[in-house]
Enzyme design. Structure first.
Site, short mmCIF file in Angstrom:
data_model
loop_
_atom_site.label_atom_id
_atom_site.label_comp_id
_atom_site.label_asym_id
_atom_site.label_seq_id
_atom_site.Cartn_x
_atom_site.Cartn_y
_atom_site.Cartn_z
N CYS A 10 0.81 -1.22 0.00
CA CYS A 10 0.00 0.00 0.00
C CYS A 10 0.85 1.28 0.00
CB CYS A 10 -1.03 0.00 1.12
SG CYS A 10 -0.38 -0.12 2.74
N GLU B 140 -9.95 -8.56 25.95
CA GLU B 140 -9.42 -7.34 26.56
C GLU B 140 -10.09 -6.16 25.88
OE1 GLU B 140 -5.08 -6.91 25.85
OE2 GLU B 140 -5.39 -8.12 24.07
N ASP C 230 -6.95 -0.59 8.68
CA ASP C 230 -7.14 -1.85 9.40
C ASP C 230 -5.90 -2.73 9.23
OD1 ASP C 230 -8.60 -3.78 10.85
OD2 ASP C 230 -9.27 -4.75 8.99
#
Lengths: 358, 358
Positions: free
Chosen positions: A251, A348, A271
Site C-alpha cells: 500500500c 481485553e 485496518d
C-alpha cells in the site's frame, strides 16, 4: 503427545508447616521421592511415578506450598485429581485453619494438536475454547491460522495474534465509526481489511466507491473467503464489484501515487495492524511503517473526511500515548478522539481512534 | 512470597531428539542436575540452582520437549528468560528444522497477594489485569471480593465467580430486555441484584414501583455501595426511594407470601445466580433452589409480563438444555427465547433468557 499440568497452591500463615504427614500420600501412590538441596530456599521434593507422572512439592520459606502435577492426557486424570484432593485435605488437617488461600488452576495442556493459549496483547495468559484448526498456512509474510471456537466461531490468527473472529461485528462497527457516519455516495479507502468484514458492511451503505488495498498477502483473503463467511459473506469471492475494488499490493507506493495525483477520500480506514507494543518508536521499524502510512493516509484524506483505525489494548497506556504523540507530528495537523470497545474474542478492552484534519 | 512459572514447549518431528547438547547451558548457570528414572516414559531431569531456582526438562517419547522454570518474583527474571532463549536457540540448532511449534506461555504467578486467575464458568484459565484487592469479606453465606482491574474497573467476585464489573453495562442491558421494554408505570420485581446495577438503571425509566429482594446478604450491598459506584451510583445509599424499595431477606418465603396474596408484577428479573453447571439436576440443591424460585416467579408474573434471567456460558450447552427442560416443567406453562451477549469482564459469551406465560 499431550501433557497436562495441574497445580494447587496454598498460602499459609505458618512459615514452616509440618509437611512430613503428606509424604505417606505420595508413597501410597507408588511415587518415588527425591529430596533436593535448595541451599536454604525451603523444602523441595520431586516424585516420579508410573505412566510418566511427576509431582513437584515445594514448601517455600515464607508460607507458601505449591504442588505441581504433570501427567499425560491419556492418564487417569480423575485419579490424579483425587491425589490433589487428598493432599489438600491432609494439609488442612495438618495446618488446622492456618491456610489463608487454596488455589487450584485449570490444567495447562501442553504440546496438544490444537493450541488453545493465545495471550492477550497486554501479555496475559488466556485459554480459548478452540476445538479445531481450520486453516494453517505460512505465506511469504506471516503465519495465517483460522481456528474454530465454539463461542466465537472461526478466529483469524496472524503470527499468533488474534485478529478477528466471526463474533466480532463490534470491531467492524468501531472501526467504521459506530454507526454515526453516513457512507452513502462517499469515496472510501480501506487499508488492510483482508478478512472482508469492513468491506462487506460498507458496501451495504451504498458508497460511491470503496478501494481496499490488502497489504500484499493474498493468502489471508484465500483463508477468509473460505472460512470466515459470517464476517465477509461473499464479498471476497470477487475482487471487483459495483462499488468496490480490492487491490492486493504494497500500500505504500500506491498511497504515494494517490498523493501525487491529488486523490482524496472521504473516509480512510486503516485496518492494517494494531499499534506496536514496543515503546522505542525511534528504533522500531513497525513504528516507522505506522508513521509513514498514517502520514500518507492523512494526505489523501478530504479536508472534512475522517480517518479511522484501531489502537491496541486499553491497558497499554504507554504505547497508546506514543501513538498519540505521532498524531501530533504529522505533516498535516490533526485532531483525534478515542473510544474503548469490547471486541468479544479479544478478551481485553480495545482502543479505536478517529482523526480528522484541523 | 510470590513464585513464577515460566514454560517453553517444543513440538518436534523427531521422536528422540539429541538433547545432550542442552546440558552445558544448565551447567553454565550453576544448576545441579538430577536425572530421574521414568520407567520408559522419556527423559526427565530436574536442575536446582541458586535463589531457589528449579528447571524441569522433559523429553517425551513422541516428539515433545517441555521446559518448566520455577523461580521467585524477586529473582532476575530477565536472566532466566535469557536461559530459556538460549535453550530455544540451542534446540533449534540441534534439531535443524525439525521443530513444528515453539510455544512460550506468559509466566504463571503463584501465591501472590493479588490473585489474577479467575477461571471462566466453562473452566478455562484466564488471567485478569487485577492490581488491587479493594474489598474482601467473608459473610455468613459466601466470600465477597471486589477487585480492581485497569480495564474493567472494580469487579465483584462472589465465592470465586466473577459476578459483575463496572464495565459491564451490557449485562444490565441484557437482563432488562436490551432496550426493547417500556418500564414506565410498571411494577417490577428484582430478585438478587445486590450490586445495584439493574435498580440504578430501571429507576431512570419511571416505573410505578420496583421491589428488589436481595437474597439475605447485606455485605454484598455494603461492598458495592462503596466500591461499585459506576454500576450502582447512589441508589444503594438508601433502601427506599420514590419508586423503589430494597428488602434484604430470604426471597423464598416472601415470594410465597406474594403468591398467597395474589400479587402480580409486570416484570420479574431474576439476578440471583447463574444456572448451575452441574448436570445432575435431580440431585443438586442448586437446581432445586432454581426450580423453586422459577416456579414462584412465574406465579407472580402478570399474564402479559416478562421474566428475565441470566443463563450461563454459551459453551455449557448441556447445563443450558437442562435449564430449558425445567422451563417446560413449571406449574404455569411458559414460552422462552434466549440471546447470547458479550459481557466485557466475563471473557466468555453469556446466555440470557426471557420467559412469558403461554
Amino acid at each position: 503427545m499431550t501433557h497436562c499440568n495441574l497445580k494447587s497452591d496454598f498460602n499459609l500463615i505458618t512459615p514452616h508447616p509440618p509437611i512430613a504427614g503428606l509424604l505417606s500420600i505420595f508413597h501410597e501412590q507408588e511415587l518415588t521421592e527425591t529430596v533436593h538441596d535448595t541451599n536454604g530456599h525451603g523444602y523441595l521434593a520431586t516424585f516420579v511415578g508410573k505412566h510418566g507422572r511427576l509431582v513437584i512439592l515445594r514448601v517455600h520459606s515464607r508460607g507458601l506450598v505449591t504442588i505441581d502435577l504433570q501427567c499425560y492426557e491419556e492418564d487417569n486424570i480423575a485419579q490424579l485429581d483425587n491425589l490433589l484432593n487428598a493432599l489438600e485435605k491432609k494439609l488442612k488437617v495438618l495446618l488446622n485453619g492456618n491456610i489463608t488461600r487454596i488455589k487450584k488452576l485449570p490444567a495447562l495442556v501442553r504440546g496438544a494438536k490444537v493450541d488453545r493459549y493465545w495471550p492477550t496483547a497486554d501479555g496475559r495468559i488466556v485459554e480459548y475454547d478452540i476445538d479445531q484448526v481450520v486453516y494453517d498456512e505460512d505465506s511469504d509474510y506471516q503465519n495465517i491460522k483460522i481456528l474454530h471456537s465454539r463461542q466465537y466461531g472461526n478466529i483469524l490468527v496472524l503470527d499468533g495474534d488474534v485478529n478477528l473472529a466471526e463474533s466480532d461485528f463490534a470491531y467492524t462497527q468501531a472501526i467504521t465509526g459506530n454507526g454515526r457516519e453516513s457512507y452513502a455516495g462517499k469515496e472510501v479507502l480501506i487499508l488492510g481489511g483482508g478478512d472482508g468484514g469492513i468491506l462487506a458492511e460498507l458496501v451495504k451503505k451504498k458508497p460511491k466507491m470503496i478501494t481496499m488495498i490488502v497489504h500484499i498477502d493474498q493468502k489471508v483473503i484465500d483463508g477468509c473467503k473460505r472460512h470466515m463467511r459470517k464476517t465477509c459473506g461473499d464479498i471476497l469471492d470477487n475482487l471487483k464489484g459495483d462499488c468496490y475494488q480490492i487491490l492486493i499490493e504494497d500500500c505504500v507506493p500506491l498511497l504515494k501515487k494517490y498523493v501525487r495525483e491529488g486523490r482524496m477520500f472521504d473516509y480512510v480506514i486503516n485496518d492494517l495492524t494494531a499499534i506496536p507494543i514496543s515503546t522505542a518508536p525511534e528504533e522500531d521499524s513497525m513504528w516507522e511503517f505506522l508513521r509513514l502510512i498514517l502520514d500518507l493516509s492523512i494526505q489523501v484524506l478530504h479536508p472534512r473526511g475522517k480517518y479511522f483505525t484501531q489502537g491496541n489494548s486499553a491497558t497499554l497506556t504507554e504505547a497508546l500515548s506514543l501513538y498519540e504523540e505521532q498524531l501530533g507530528k504529522l505533516s498535516c495537523p490533526v485532531d483525534f478522539r478515542k473510544e474503548v470497545v469490547c471486541v468479544p474474542s479479544y478478551l481485553e478492552q480495545w482502543v479505536f481512534y478517529t482523526a480528522w484534519k484541523k
